[in-house]
Motif scaffolding. Structure first.
Motif, PDB file in Angstrom:
ATOM      1  N   UNK A   8       0.836  -1.199   0.000  1.00 47.40           N
ATOM      2  CA  UNK A   8       0.000   0.000   0.000  1.00 47.40           C
ATOM      3  C   UNK A   8       0.867   1.244   0.000  1.00 47.40           C
ATOM      4  N   UNK A   9       0.385   2.284  -0.641  1.00 44.63           N
ATOM      5  CA  UNK A   9       1.113   3.545  -0.701  1.00 44.63           C
ATOM      6  C   UNK A   9       1.292   4.103   0.698  1.00 44.63           C
ATOM      7  N   UNK A  10       2.403   4.815   0.933  1.00 47.91           N
ATOM      8  CA  UNK A  10       2.628   5.397   2.256  1.00 47.91           C
ATOM      9  C   UNK A  10       1.474   6.294   2.664  1.00 47.91           C
ATOM     10  N   UNK A  11       1.050   6.156   3.905  1.00 45.96           N
ATOM     11  CA  UNK A  11      -0.004   7.019   4.420  1.00 45.96           C
ATOM     12  C   UNK A  11      -1.409   6.534   4.112  1.00 45.96           C
ATOM     13  N   UNK A  12      -1.546   5.391   3.413  1.00 51.06           N
ATOM     14  CA  UNK A  12      -2.883   4.917   3.081  1.00 51.06           C
ATOM     15  C   UNK A  12      -3.372   3.854   4.045  1.00 51.06           C
ATOM     16  N   UNK A  13      -2.506   3.355   4.903  1.00 47.04           N
ATOM     17  CA  UNK A  13      -2.848   2.341   5.898  1.00 47.04           C
ATOM     18  C   UNK A  13      -3.526   1.137   5.267  1.00 47.04           C
ATOM     19  N   UNK A  14      -3.187   0.843   4.002  1.00 47.79           N
ATOM     20  CA  UNK A  14      -3.727  -0.323   3.332  1.00 47.79           C
ATOM     21  C   UNK A  14      -5.168  -0.178   2.881  1.00 47.79           C
ATOM     22  N   UNK A  15      -5.717   1.024   2.886  1.00 48.25           N
ATOM     23  CA  UNK A  15      -7.114   1.221   2.491  1.00 48.25           C
ATOM     24  C   UNK A  15      -7.229   1.437   0.994  1.00 48.25           C
ATOM     25  N   UNK A  16      -8.434   1.275   0.476  1.00 49.71           N
ATOM     26  CA  UNK A  16      -8.706   1.508  -0.935  1.00 49.71           C
ATOM     27  C   UNK A  16      -8.733   3.012  -1.169  1.00 49.71           C
ATOM     28  N   UNK A  17      -7.823   3.484  -1.985  1.00 46.55           N
ATOM     29  CA  UNK A  17      -7.744   4.918  -2.269  1.00 46.55           C
ATOM     30  C   UNK A  17      -8.288   5.249  -3.653  1.00 46.55           C
ATOM     31  N   UNK A  18      -9.069   4.339  -4.235  1.00 48.47           N
ATOM     32  CA  UNK A  18      -9.549   4.542  -5.605  1.00 48.47           C
ATOM     33  C   UNK A  18     -10.427   5.784  -5.725  1.00 48.47           C
ATOM     34  N   UNK A  19     -11.211   6.110  -4.710  1.00 49.84           N
ATOM     35  CA  UNK A  19     -12.052   7.311  -4.764  1.00 49.84           C
ATOM     36  C   UNK A  19     -11.179   8.557  -4.797  1.00 49.84           C
ATOM     37  N   UNK A  20     -10.173   8.593  -3.934  1.00 46.49           N
ATOM     38  CA  UNK A  20      -9.271   9.732  -3.919  1.00 46.49           C
ATOM     39  C   UNK A  20      -8.515   9.850  -5.243  1.00 46.49           C
ATOM     40  N   UNK A  21      -8.073   8.712  -5.784  1.00 49.62           N
ATOM     41  CA  UNK A  21      -7.352   8.720  -7.053  1.00 49.62           C
ATOM     42  C   UNK A  21      -8.254   9.192  -8.183  1.00 49.62           C
ATOM     43  N   UNK A  22      -9.498   8.755  -8.170  1.00 51.90           N
ATOM     44  CA  UNK A  22     -10.454   9.160  -9.204  1.00 51.90           C
ATOM     45  C   UNK A  22     -10.713  10.664  -9.143  1.00 51.90           C
ATOM     46  N   UNK A  23     -10.890  11.186  -7.952  1.00 50.45           N
ATOM     47  CA  UNK A  23     -11.111  12.623  -7.776  1.00 50.45           C
ATOM     48  C   UNK A  23      -9.886  13.408  -8.218  1.00 50.45           C
ATOM     49  N   UNK A  24      -8.716  12.960  -7.806  1.00 49.38           N
ATOM     50  CA  UNK A  24      -7.475  13.628  -8.188  1.00 49.38           C
ATOM     51  C   UNK A  24      -7.318  13.618  -9.707  1.00 49.38           C
ATOM     52  N   UNK A  25      -7.558  12.483 -10.337  1.00 50.37           N
ATOM     53  CA  UNK A  25      -7.426  12.377 -11.791  1.00 50.37           C
ATOM     54  C   UNK A  25      -8.396  13.332 -12.495  1.00 50.37           C
ATOM     55  N   UNK A  26      -9.602  13.438 -11.984  1.00 48.64           N
ATOM     56  CA  UNK A  26     -10.604  14.334 -12.570  1.00 48.64           C
ATOM     57  C   UNK A  26     -10.136  15.786 -12.503  1.00 48.64           C
ATOM     58  N   UNK A  27      -9.651  16.198 -11.344  1.00 47.54           N
ATOM     59  CA  UNK A  27      -9.192  17.582 -11.168  1.00 47.54           C
ATOM     60  C   UNK A  27      -7.933  17.839 -12.007  1.00 47.54           C
ATOM     61  N   UNK A  28      -7.033  16.869 -12.045  1.00 44.91           N
ATOM     62  CA  UNK A  28      -5.827  17.011 -12.876  1.00 44.91           C
ATOM     63  C   UNK A  28      -6.215  17.238 -14.340  1.00 44.91           C
ATOM     64  N   UNK A  29      -7.178  16.482 -14.831  1.00 45.31           N
ATOM     65  CA  UNK A  29      -7.618  16.606 -16.223  1.00 45.31           C
ATOM     66  C   UNK A  29      -8.313  17.940 -16.458  1.00 45.31           C
ATOM     67  N   UNK A  30      -9.225  18.304 -15.573  1.00 43.20           N
ATOM     68  CA  UNK A  30      -9.999  19.540 -15.739  1.00 43.20           C
ATOM     69  C   UNK A  30      -9.126  20.795 -15.724  1.00 43.20           C
ATOM     70  N   UNK A  31      -8.069  20.781 -14.939  1.00 37.66           N
ATOM     71  CA  UNK A  31      -7.211  21.968 -14.819  1.00 37.66           C
ATOM     72  C   UNK A  31      -6.094  22.007 -15.858  1.00 37.66           C
ATOM     73  N   UNK A  32      -5.918  20.911 -16.586  1.00 36.05           N
ATOM     74  CA  UNK A  32      -4.835  20.849 -17.560  1.00 36.05           C
ATOM     75  C   UNK A  32      -3.508  20.409 -16.951  1.00 36.05           C
ATOM     76  N   UNK A  33      -3.492  20.157 -15.663  1.00 30.93           N
ATOM     77  CA  UNK A  33      -2.267  19.756 -14.978  1.00 30.93           C
ATOM     78  C   UNK A  33      -1.818  18.360 -15.409  1.00 30.93           C
ATOM     79  N   UNK A  34      -2.783  17.499 -15.738  1.00 35.19           N
ATOM     80  CA  UNK A  34      -2.447  16.143 -16.183  1.00 35.19           C
ATOM     81  C   UNK A  34      -1.600  16.209 -17.458  1.00 35.19           C
ATOM     82  N   UNK A  35      -1.987  17.034 -18.401  1.00 33.00           N
ATOM     83  CA  UNK A  35      -1.237  17.183 -19.653  1.00 33.00           C
ATOM     84  C   UNK A  35       0.167  17.731 -19.387  1.00 33.00           C
TER      85      UNK A  35
END
Length: 141
Positions: free
Chosen positions: A28-55
């Motif tokens: 598990x990624x540091x700081x995730x305590x072995x939990x499913x972080x897919x919701x956080x990753x999905x939200x982050x990916x959405x914001x990265x795409x919307x702001x142009x930061x992903x590109x």
């Protein structure tokens, strides 16, 4: 190799198996305590795409991999695989399954660290924080 590191700030990937290649299950990624972080990753990916930061991050990754010779090393390895198996006998799927693990394992650690730091800083600047993990929710009951 030392001259190449000094000139570009990036080491060429080693030939053969990478000394840090994962041979055990992912942790598990540091700081995730072995939990499913897919919701956080999905939200982050959405914001990265919307702001142009992903590109921007993608362009940074591509240019860094080119500068340090990773892409050329990967191309060379692809040619070796094709020549070894025969151009008429090898499929794209076979090339991908052979190349992908080595490609992932040889991405420079410096790039991984820098990318992680940029993502963390972006998430913090956007006010994105990980949700309370399931263990904390269970303790709150």
């Amino acid at each position: 190799r030392a001259q190449q590191i000094a000139a570009t700030g990036c080491a060429l990937p080693p030939s053969g198996p990478h000394p840090h290649a994962m041979s055990s299950p992912p942790v598990a990624a540091p700081g995730t305590a072995g939990i499913d972080t897919s919701v956080e990753q999905s939200t982050l990916n959405k914001v990265l795409t919307e702001t142009g930061e992903r590109a921007k991050l993608k362009e940074y990754i591509m240019s860094t991999l080119t500068e340090c010779g990773w892409r050329e090393e990967l191309k060379r390895h692809c040619v070796e695989v094709i020549q070894k198996r025969g151009v008429e006998k090898v499929t794209i799927e076979e090339i991908t399954s052979d190349i992908a693990p080595q490609a992932r394992a040889t991405v420079p650690d410096e790039l991984k660290t820098e990318l992680f730091n940029r993502l963390r800083e972006f998430a913090e600047a956007q006010g994105l924080e990980p949700s309370v993990n399931s263990r904390d929710r269970a303790e709150a009951r």
